[in-house]
Design a protein around this motif. Structure first.
Motif, PDB file in Angstrom:
ATOM      1  N   UNK A   1      53.987 -88.478   8.267  1.00 26.55           N
ATOM      2  CA  UNK A   1      55.144 -87.960   7.944  1.00 26.55           C
ATOM      3  C   UNK A   1      55.058 -85.861   7.878  1.00 26.55           C
ATOM      4  N   UNK A   2      56.185 -86.189   8.583  1.00 29.69           N
ATOM      5  CA  UNK A   2      56.589 -84.782   9.331  1.00 29.69           C
ATOM      6  C   UNK A   2      56.064 -83.355   8.634  1.00 29.69           C
TER       7      UNK A   2
ATOM      8  N   UNK B   1      61.335 -84.275  17.026  1.00 30.69           N
ATOM      9  CA  UNK B   1      60.696 -84.991  18.138  1.00 30.69           C
ATOM     10  C   UNK B   1      59.158 -84.803  17.419  1.00 30.69           C
ATOM     11  N   UNK B   2      58.429 -84.712  18.301  1.00 26.42           N
ATOM     12  CA  UNK B   2      57.410 -84.071  18.406  1.00 26.42           C
ATOM     13  C   UNK B   2      56.181 -84.489  19.991  1.00 26.42           C
TER      14      UNK B   2
ATOM     15  N   UNK C   1      45.721 -80.200  24.281  1.00 29.42           N
ATOM     16  CA  UNK C   1      44.861 -80.470  23.557  1.00 29.42           C
ATOM     17  C   UNK C   1      46.031 -80.397  22.378  1.00 29.42           C
ATOM     18  N   UNK C   2      47.337 -79.462  22.807  1.00 32.60           N
ATOM     19  CA  UNK C   2      47.974 -78.982  21.684  1.00 32.60           C
ATOM     20  C   UNK C   2      49.313 -80.372  21.383  1.00 32.60           C
TER      21      UNK C   2
ATOM     22  N   UNK D   1      45.803 -78.409  17.875  1.00 34.29           N
ATOM     23  CA  UNK D   1      45.019 -79.749  18.559  1.00 34.29           C
ATOM     24  C   UNK D   1      45.930 -80.994  17.105  1.00 34.29           C
ATOM     25  N   UNK D   2      45.133 -82.306  17.449  1.00 33.94           N
ATOM     26  CA  UNK D   2      45.768 -82.915  16.602  1.00 33.94           C
ATOM     27  C   UNK D   2      45.862 -83.073  14.940  1.00 33.94           C
ATOM     28  N   UNK D   3      44.113 -82.175  15.289  1.00 36.13           N
ATOM     29  CA  UNK D   3      43.588 -82.024  13.378  1.00 36.13           C
ATOM     30  C   UNK D   3      45.000 -81.367  13.137  1.00 36.13           C
ATOM     31  N   UNK D   4      44.730 -80.260  13.365  1.00 37.61           N
ATOM     32  CA  UNK D   4      45.952 -78.791  13.150  1.00 37.61           C
ATOM     33  C   UNK D   4      47.117 -78.972  12.542  1.00 37.61           C
ATOM     34  N   UNK D   5      47.863 -80.396  13.426  1.00 39.74           N
ATOM     35  CA  UNK D   5      48.856 -80.874  13.378  1.00 39.74           C
ATOM     36  C   UNK D   5      48.478 -81.440  11.847  1.00 39.74           C
ATOM     37  N   UNK D   6      48.005 -82.752  11.812  1.00 43.59           N
ATOM     38  CA  UNK D   6      48.024 -83.803  10.602  1.00 43.59           C
ATOM     39  C   UNK D   6      47.832 -82.335   8.790  1.00 43.59           C
TER      40      UNK D   6
END
Length: 463
Positions: free
Chosen positions: A208-209, A220-221, A233-234, A253-258
């Motif tokens: 979920x967002x 969007x993402x 990686x942003x 990066x993806x880790x920070x997004x999650x």
């Protein structure tokens, strides 16, 4: 862990002649000790958490196995390339002077060719198996992280965080494995040597967002389609409960997004009597610049996230009357692919048929326009790949279909059928990113992505 509230009530209850007598130590009759436990309505599912941690160990084993396979593929591929190179040289020599070779030598070359063909078939089967396993692992991790997100909201965040981090590490390991797999067997990322899309993977649901609400259905993402050095990686994300565009959030990066840990939040609210807001969920990020539909006046806008400056340009003849099937206010839809920056819209003159424009990124002008034959309100969404427009439509509640293409190089349009699975029936955003050859979808508040496979005639991965 069970959250328990303990109340210790010590009662000295021997009353003699109206006076409170002391409670004699060790006397059972002189007083009573009550220990009362009040449990909450719901207890923390520690068993479920332990099960998830065991699953993490299992997934890690699978990933290590796949990583070792990729390393083995790298060695095998080098051997195959050497064999094919030597065989090519030998065949060229034979073609130049066929009379110098007898029947036995020709038969030996035929055997070598068959051996190489067998090796290619073997490698192709291995690649397809690994791709299926990686997709399965990603889906498994995505489902578990969704469960962890729910647990984090409902129960003790600190307890869940440890297990969540384990899965984030697994996701990063999976990303690395997929990257190496793509580089090994799909080395032409960013190069348009294919003849179009062949198929789309199953949906990859991240979670979920960042706002942790499905009410943010519009948004969007994705990744920067032409990243600046150091920001490859942003990831970025933007969403709202309506079609207004108020902000864009960046993650390193993806880790920070999650983990919902942004490094920059850009606000597009009204400031100093100047309205920077947009409308519609049709934006794209390119060279750290967000391209989106300006709210007032109706125009295309670019928000430079490095310099925090904005510019807008009116698109001649573009109409506000024609949106996509799934979402309102999708009047200007931006896309960034291997060959540039694009915008799609419709006009009164085209009677709602889709118009495609190429944007000059320096002058920020629509410099070239193509008219298509498809009616925009019947389209689910569009995206660009290597200068080719792809349009989607709904097949049923679970299936979307790429049904139309328009090639700007040849100005040829065609009707195709490339179905792919939707996570949920309605989605607000769909865009292609050339840096990893993935489709990014925003579906009822969830981050969803797809791998894209292309037609490569004669390649190891071709079908």
């Amino acid at each position: 862990m069970i959250a328990t509230v303990l109340y210790f009530v010590f009662l000295r209850s021997a009353v003699v002649e109206g006076a409170l007598n002391p409670w004699a130590e060790g006397s059972a009759s002189g007083g009573d000790c009550f220990c009362e436990a009040f449990l909450p309505n719901s207890t923390f599912p520690i068993g479920q958490l332990i099960s998830l941690e065991n699953t993490a160990v299992e997934i890690n084993y699978k990933l290590e196995l796949e990583i070792s396979k990729v390393e083995m593929y790298e060695v095998k591929l080098q051997v195959y390339i050497a064999k094919i190179t030597n065989l090519t040289v030998l065949i060229e020599l034979m073609e130049r002077d066929p009379d110098s070779y007898n029947e036995l030598q020709l038969e030996e070359v035929k055997i070598q060719i068959k051996q190489v063909e067998a090796l290619i078939v073997e490698l192709k089967a291995s690649i397809q198996t690994s791709s299926t396993v990686l997709i399965s692992i990603r889906q498994q991790i995505s489902v578990v992280i969704a469960v962890l997100t729910e647990l984090e909201i409902t129960y003790d965040k600190n307890l869940v965080l440890v297990t969540r981090r384990e899965y984030i590490i697994l996701q990063q390991k999976l990303e690395e494995c997929e990257r190496r797999h793509d580089e090994l067997f799909n080395p032409d990322i960013g190069i348009c040597t294919h003849s179009g899309i062949r198929r789309i993977s199953k949906p990859i649901i991240s979670q979920l967002n960042a706002d942790l609400t499905s009410s943010y259905a519009y948004g969007g993402w994705g990744k920067d389609s032409k990243p600046m050095p150091g920001s490859e990686n942003m990831y970025w994300y933007s969403a709202s409960s309506d079609t207004t565009v108020n902000r864009i959030i960046q993650y390193s990066d993806y880790y920070k997004l999650i983990m919902r840990q942004p490094f920059k939040i850009h606000s597009l609210y009204v400031q100093y009597n100047y309205d920077r807001r947009g409308t519609g969920n049709n934006y794209v990020v390119r060279e750290n610049t967000m391209y989106y539909q300006f709210r007032s006046p109706f125009a295309m806008a670019k928000w430079n996230m490095t310099s925090a400056t904005i510019e807008y340009k009116v698109v001649p003849e573009a109409s506000t009357q024609f949106s996509y099937h799934y979402s309102a206010n999708q009047n200007l839809d931006f896309a960034g692919d291997e060959s540039g920056l694009w915008v799609t819209y419709a006009t009164a003159e085209s009677k709602g048929k889709l118009v495609l424009g190429r944007i000059n990124e320096e002058s920020f002008e629509v410099e070239e326009v193509w008219q298509t034959s498809i009616f925009k309100p019947s389209v689910g969404n569009t995206f660009m790949v290597c200068g080719v427009l792809y349009a989607t439509r709904s097949v049923d509640s679970k299936t979307e279909e790429i049904f139309y293409t328009f090639d700007t190089r040849t100005e040829q349009e065609s009707y195709v059928s490339i179905p792919f699975e939707k996570f949920q029936e309605f989605y607000a955003y769909l865009d292609y990113n050339p840096t990893d050859q993935k489709l990014y979808m925003f579906n009822n508040g969830y981050y969803v992505a797809y791998h894209v496979w292309f037609n490569h005639e004669g390649s190891l991965t071709g079908e």
